[in-house]
Design a protein around this motif. Structure first.
Motif: not given
Lengths: 183, 183
Positions: A119-126, A73-83
């Motif tokens: 979406t994958a990261a958020a749902s996996a965490s949820a 989740f942290v990695m995906a959010n960081s990547v998307v933020c950077g993008y």
């Protein structure tokens, strides 16, 4: 001849204005989405809780990286933020040159991939947060939120930013498509 | 005048042909994605395992609906499969009328939403499958796959169809965008 060219000018100007308006909305939504993902990544990445009691050998401590889904989740959010921050360059380019098509297609493709990742990261965490809250008696997985109360509130709250960004990415894709169709 | 119209005809024909080709690919990919989601929903929805031993009061039985994420998975895959089958109507319409733009925008929007739904379902299930396989010692959640071996193989395999459909949906969105940009 003169009348015709004035007419064409009048026809093109509001159309160009609308496309520019779409590009400016695109720019603003990207900033909001970047802030939302950054907030999510920070909220999740700084979560830990140590319980105020301990045995001689064990200290009861929960950290976000105890669970692989939260690391993702942290990695995906960081990547998307950077993008999203990098994509602001193209977004500004589209405000200046509203007729650009190929760069918009590139942006739609990347937005779609990032939408999938987030979406994958958020749902996996949820789904993990759900088990942390409610447990699963059939699988003998116990709810950990009764002990780690602050930890659970924090990880639940950090999902919000991600879902806001997911909604914004869907809108961004739609804005780009409408902009392309108007050219 | 005559030469001009022939030239224009030559310029438009291959372009229309390419757009029609994109629409036909769209149609084929939608069928494959629909079959993949249907297979996923069926594979997950029919999964259960009863262990060949029992105590006087307890029969050891695992069913997919013991875990809420798996129920969501079956529902999401069914919804997306139904949507993909219905969207074939619009896809055929696009093969016939390759200049249509508004219906393509509608389809892109719905495809994006369905992409989000399907990715969410697949990832939520994947994170539960991971815990079922490996457990989580920090949270005292034990792996259940040592006991329910067939059950775990089945739920892991059922994810494949969903991820194939996710990849196809991303390609479908891109195809529609390219088709719009060529009009």
């Amino acid at each position: 001849m003169k009348g015709g060219s004035v007419e064409r000018g009048e026809g093109a100007s509001p159309r160009k204005g609308v496309t520019r308006g779409l590009s400016i909305m695109d720019f603003i939504f990207r900033i909001i989405a970047a802030v939302a993902t950054l907030a999510s990544a920070l909220a999740m990445g700084t979560t830990n809780e140590t319980l105020p009691f301990a045995t001689q050998f064990i200290r009861f401590r929960a950290e976000f990286d105890d669970l692989p889904s939260f690391v993702f989740f942290v990695m995906a959010n960081s990547v998307v933020c950077g993008y999203l921050v990098l994509s602001l360059i193209l977004s500004v380019f589209h405000i200046v040159r509203s007729k650009a098509v190929n760069t918009r297609i590139l942006l739609i493709f990347l937005d779609t991939v990032m939408l999938g990742l987030l979406t994958a990261a958020a749902s996996a965490s949820a789904s993990i947060v759900y088990i942390a809250h409610h447990g699963n008696p059939k699988a003998n997985w116990f709810a950990i939120c009764q002990q780690y109360n602050n930890f659970c509130e924090r990880i639940s709250a950090s999902l919000i930013g991600s879902y806001i960004a997911v909604a914004l990415l869907i809108i961004l894709i739609l804005l780009s498509v409408v902009a392309i169709s108007r050219n």
